[in-house]
Design a protein around this motif. Structure first.
Motif, PDB file in Angstrom:
ATOM      1  N   LEU B 205       0.846  -1.224   0.111  1.00  0.00           N
ATOM      2  CA  LEU B 205       0.023   0.131  -0.051  1.00  0.00           C
ATOM      3  C   LEU B 205       0.860   1.273  -0.149  1.00  0.00           C
ATOM      4  O   LEU B 205       0.606   2.453  -0.617  1.00  0.00           O
ATOM      5  CB  LEU B 205      -0.982   0.001   1.103  1.00  0.00           C
ATOM      6  N   PHE B 206       2.021   1.283   1.037  1.00  0.00           N
ATOM      7  CA  PHE B 206       2.814   2.451   1.010  1.00  0.00           C
ATOM      8  C   PHE B 206       3.363   2.565  -0.718  1.00  0.00           C
ATOM      9  O   PHE B 206       3.431   3.740  -0.997  1.00  0.00           O
ATOM     10  CB  PHE B 206       4.036   2.074   1.720  1.00  0.00           C
ATOM     11  N   LEU B 207       3.604   1.521  -1.291  1.00  0.00           N
ATOM     12  CA  LEU B 207       4.174   1.739  -2.439  1.00  0.00           C
ATOM     13  C   LEU B 207       3.076   2.466  -3.432  1.00  0.00           C
ATOM     14  O   LEU B 207       3.472   2.873  -4.422  1.00  0.00           O
ATOM     15  CB  LEU B 207       4.983   0.395  -3.143  1.00  0.00           C
ATOM     16  N   HIS B 208       2.244   1.748  -3.393  1.00  0.00           N
ATOM     17  CA  HIS B 208       0.972   2.256  -4.437  1.00  0.00           C
ATOM     18  C   HIS B 208       0.776   3.673  -4.204  1.00  0.00           C
ATOM     19  O   HIS B 208       0.579   4.171  -5.159  1.00  0.00           O
ATOM     20  CB  HIS B 208      -0.181   1.318  -3.686  1.00  0.00           C
ATOM     21  N   SER B 209       0.920   3.932  -2.847  1.00  0.00           N
ATOM     22  CA  SER B 209       0.536   5.684  -2.592  1.00  0.00           C
ATOM     23  C   SER B 209       1.906   6.632  -3.114  1.00  0.00           C
ATOM     24  O   SER B 209       1.837   7.367  -3.787  1.00  0.00           O
ATOM     25  CB  SER B 209       0.338   5.803  -1.276  1.00  0.00           C
ATOM     26  N   TRP B 210       3.047   5.762  -2.714  1.00  0.00           N
ATOM     27  CA  TRP B 210       4.220   6.588  -3.240  1.00  0.00           C
ATOM     28  C   TRP B 210       4.289   6.847  -4.678  1.00  0.00           C
ATOM     29  O   TRP B 210       4.845   7.769  -5.288  1.00  0.00           O
ATOM     30  CB  TRP B 210       5.332   5.652  -2.603  1.00  0.00           C
ATOM     31  N   ASN B 211       4.009   5.793  -5.652  1.00  0.00           N
ATOM     32  CA  ASN B 211       4.156   5.903  -6.790  1.00  0.00           C
ATOM     33  C   ASN B 211       2.860   6.434  -7.628  1.00  0.00           C
ATOM     34  O   ASN B 211       2.978   6.539  -8.936  1.00  0.00           O
ATOM     35  CB  ASN B 211       4.459   4.412  -7.425  1.00  0.00           C
ATOM     36  N   ASN B 212       1.995   6.505  -6.760  1.00  0.00           N
ATOM     37  CA  ASN B 212       0.619   7.246  -7.623  1.00  0.00           C
ATOM     38  C   ASN B 212       0.933   8.422  -8.196  1.00  0.00           C
ATOM     39  O   ASN B 212       1.376   9.311  -7.558  1.00  0.00           O
ATOM     40  CB  ASN B 212      -0.429   7.420  -6.486  1.00  0.00           C
ATOM     41  N   TYR B 213       0.316   8.446  -9.480  1.00  0.00           N
ATOM     42  CA  TYR B 213       0.709   9.469 -10.123  1.00  0.00           C
ATOM     43  C   TYR B 213      -0.717  10.190 -10.561  1.00  0.00           C
ATOM     44  O   TYR B 213      -0.730  11.763 -10.650  1.00  0.00           O
ATOM     45  CB  TYR B 213       1.687   9.338 -11.393  1.00  0.00           C
ATOM     46  N   LEU B 214      -1.404   9.463 -11.153  1.00  0.00           N
ATOM     47  CA  LEU B 214      -2.559   9.969 -11.881  1.00  0.00           C
ATOM     48  C   LEU B 214      -3.705  10.781 -10.955  1.00  0.00           C
ATOM     49  O   LEU B 214      -3.809  11.924 -11.303  1.00  0.00           O
ATOM     50  CB  LEU B 214      -3.414   8.597 -12.818  1.00  0.00           C
ATOM     51  N   TRP B 215      -3.886   9.920  -9.789  1.00  0.00           N
ATOM     52  CA  TRP B 215      -5.015  10.919  -8.945  1.00  0.00           C
ATOM     53  C   TRP B 215      -4.387  12.029  -8.569  1.00  0.00           C
ATOM     54  O   TRP B 215      -5.064  12.984  -8.364  1.00  0.00           O
ATOM     55  CB  TRP B 215      -5.386   9.729  -7.893  1.00  0.00           C
ATOM     56  N   PRO B 216      -3.140  12.106  -7.935  1.00  0.00           N
ATOM     57  CA  PRO B 216      -2.725  13.441  -7.540  1.00  0.00           C
ATOM     58  C   PRO B 216      -2.630  14.372  -8.336  1.00  0.00           C
ATOM     59  O   PRO B 216      -2.751  15.571  -8.274  1.00  0.00           O
ATOM     60  CB  PRO B 216      -1.320  13.026  -6.699  1.00  0.00           C
TER      61      PRO B 216
END
Lengths: 362, 278
Positions: B205-216
């Motif tokens: 989950l941490f990686l998912h959030s850390w790498n998240n590009y589209l939503w932010p």
């Protein structure tokens, strides 16, 4: 301490009924054992008493109070599980005190109860170990200790010894009997091992396929079973069964012909209604009730397969034809091991007669 | 015995000989990313391929910081990833627990619905989600919008449900008989026993959030609310692309994750494979 009553208790899972109207009285301080083969509903019945399974119909009364809708913790019971159910991430001390701590029990009282349980079960030196560092017997003691600290009115045991080796099982059986004597509380114990049932129980409840087959003191069940299932289940080695046919019935006596035993005839007095001539019956004989040839009411000759010598007694496994295998208990006499055939006697007063539905003919 | 061990050794050597080039291929882009982060702009685009690091890392970083406020963006990323991980683990664990431990009406439907959401591509969801969060709730350019909408993770729920399902339920029954409240059973027995699974899920989950590009990128338009990947993306302009800055940022985003993964690898593997064998 408390008495427990089950009134017509039913358990259904969906449309499938697994306990069909069980009724039972457990007296205050009594040690009752539920025994039966796997899947007979004995553990389900125990879990219903504990409140871990809802009941579909009927009534459970503990200490004079109907507890159908009462939470497990409010029923005044404590339960020991087959798998011990010790919390693996806690020490023995934490395991023992967990329930009390979570319920906000006074710290000093918790400590006192834990120490008392540890003393009773002689596990004081294990308090800082975790379950994986304990032997099977020690784990079982801790599981029982966790029940003791709750000061329950009723102890429930769900096959607590089935994971132990034979020697430890005997040892723990004695410990549980001692505990019952010491604490004097009501205990309900589930097992599929009839030896445990016979040695521990004040009263045995034999179950089969969700029905209570018979309730009684161990020796009453052994000496006076109501049906072929109970007769076969209670006692080790189990009772021998021989197929027979009624060839004569008069004056409260039936004569049974044992087709697979060379057509041997046995005259057996009965108190109740006599089965019709030609009716198929089953004759039951306990292994220890075979006598020496010529000393009983009828003799049968069997082919010896194997003899097991246990020291004071020996068991002769014999084949009588028609697929009927008999176990015959004899006082140790090694020379019989070499026999191919042996003749034993039946005494009518030491036999049991069952009708074709398995019900006892008395 | 002797021949068996030498056969094993031969097999080991053959395996390593096969894996080593694969590892090199996998590591090469990472290495080049590091090398590029230390080169000046003209070094990156020189005719010769430079394979060894140079000394321009700090300069590249200063460029990155001045163009994007990378330190602030990284701080937001850390905050968002930590809060997201904590809340999502809590939520998915509780959902997994209830699906594993309780019988209730409609449980099958709930489970099927959760499973069904796995079949929806994220790109189908993201526009309605954006309209709901930004237009209907007016929550764009807030930390709340960054953290909360992606919180529900159906894969996490199923993973935790499986973890709790495989625990011996007699443990929970024992606590119930002792009068322990359900939420305490979850908190003091279920969750501690699920530690490897929780650790693995936390990393994912941490990686998912850390790498998240589209939503932010969609939900935040203010530069002050950019997360680190969005900040890096902003370096790609129409006329100018600052490759040195991008590579420096990429190194700074990748390195902590590699360290975290190596440090928690034991938990990660234990969690993923828990229950696979007895």
């Amino acid at each position: 301490m408390a008495a427990v009553s089950l009134n017509n208790v039913v358990k259904k899972f969906g449309t499938m009924s697994v306990v069909h109207g069980a009724s039972l009285e457990v007296a205050d301080g009594e040690f009752v054992v539920f025994v039966g083969p796997s899947g007979c509903g004995k553990s389900t019945l125990l879990r219903m008493i504990a409140g871990l399974e809802d009941i579909s119909a009927g009534e459970i009364v503990i200490g004079g109070r109907v507890v159908n809708d009462v939470e497990p913790a409010e029923r005044g019971i404590a339960m020991v599980f087959q798998s011990y159910a010790l919390y693996p991430h806690m020490t023995v001390e934490q395991n023992l005190s967990f329930g009390l701590r979570m319920n906000g029990n006074d710290k000093a009282d918790t400590q006192r109860r834990v120490s008392r349980a540890a003393d009773i079960l002689r596990i004081s030196e294990l308090m800082h170990r975790r379950p994986r560092q304990l032997s099977g017997g020690q784990r079982q003691r801790v599981a029982i200790g966790r029940a003791i600290v709750r000061n329950p009115q009723v102890f429930l045991f769900d096959e607590p010894l089935s994971n132990l080796d034979a020697e430890l099982r005997v040892q723990m059986r004695v410990e549980i009997a001692r505990l019952h004597k010491e604490l004097g509380v009501t205990m309900i114990y589930v097992t599929h091992d009839q030896t445990e049932a016979m040695t521990l129980a004040d009263k045995i409840v034999v179950l089969r396929a969700g029905n209570i087959e018979q309730i009684g003191r161990p020796l009453d069940l052994y000496d006076d079973p109501n049906n072929q299932f109970v007769a076969g289940f209670v006692g080790s080695p189990r009772m021998n069964f021989m197929a027979g046919t009624v060839v004569e019935n008069s004056s409260s006596v039936v004569t049974v012909k044992l087709a697979n035993q060379g057509g041997a005839l046995l005259r057996k007095p009965l108190g109740g209604p006599l089965p019709a001539i030609g009716a198929a019956v089953v004759l039951g004989v306990r292994p220890e009730h075979f006598g020496l040839a010529g000393r009983g009411d009828s003799d049968i000759t069997v082919k010896v397969d194997v003899a097991e010598h246990l020291g004071s007694t020996s068991y002769v496994y014999a084949n009588a034809g028609g697929g009927e295998e008999l176990v015959i208990e004899r006082e140790e006499s090694r020379h019989e091991a070499s026999l191919d055939r042996m003749t034993v006697s039946l005494r009518a007063t030491h036999t049991y007669l069952f009708d074709s539905a398995g019900l006892r003919l008395r | 015995m002797r021949s068996k061990s030498s056969a094993e050794r031969r097999r080991g050597i053959a395996l390593h000989a096969a894996l080593f080039p694969l590892a090199l291929i996998w590591l090469f882009p990472l290495w080049m990313m590091f090398v590029f982060s230390t080169l000046p702009e003209n070094g990156i685009f020189s005719r010769d391929i430079i394979l060894t690091p140079s000394d321009q890392f700090v300069e590249n970083f200063n460029l990155l910081e001045s163009d994007t406020g990378f330190i602030r963006a990284t701080t937001i990323s850390i905050l968002v990833a930590a809060a997201y991980t904590f809340l999502s683990v809590a939520l998915t664990s509780m959902a997994g627990w209830s699906l594993a431990c309780y019988r209730f009406a409609g449980k099958g439907v709930v489970l099927a619905t959760i499973l069904g959401t796995l079949t929806l591509p994220y790109f189908v969801v993201v526009i309605p989600q954006f309209i709901m969060v930004a237009r209907d709730f007016g929550l764009h350019n807030t930390l709340f919008a960054l953290i909360v909408p992606p919180l529900f993770n159906s894969l996490g729920v199923l993973f935790m449900r499986q973890t709790f399902s495989m625990m011996p339920h007699e443990l929970f029954d024992a606590a119930r008989v002792e009068g322990v409240k359900e939420w305490r059973i979850f908190l003091f027995i279920g969750l501690p026993l699920a530690r490897p699974a929780v650790a693995a899920l936390s990393i994912i989950l941490f990686l998912h959030s850390w790498n998240n590009y589209l939503w932010p990128l969609l939900i935040n338009s203010k530069p002050a609310m950019m997360t680190a990947p969005v900040a890096l993306g902003s370096l790609i302009g129409l006329t100018k692309v600052s490759w040195g800055g991008i590579m420096t940022g990429a190194v700074m985003l990748t390195a902590p994750m590699l360290v975290l993964f190596v440090a928690l690898q034991r938990h990660f593997v234990a969690g993923i494979s828990a229950g696979a064998v007895k």
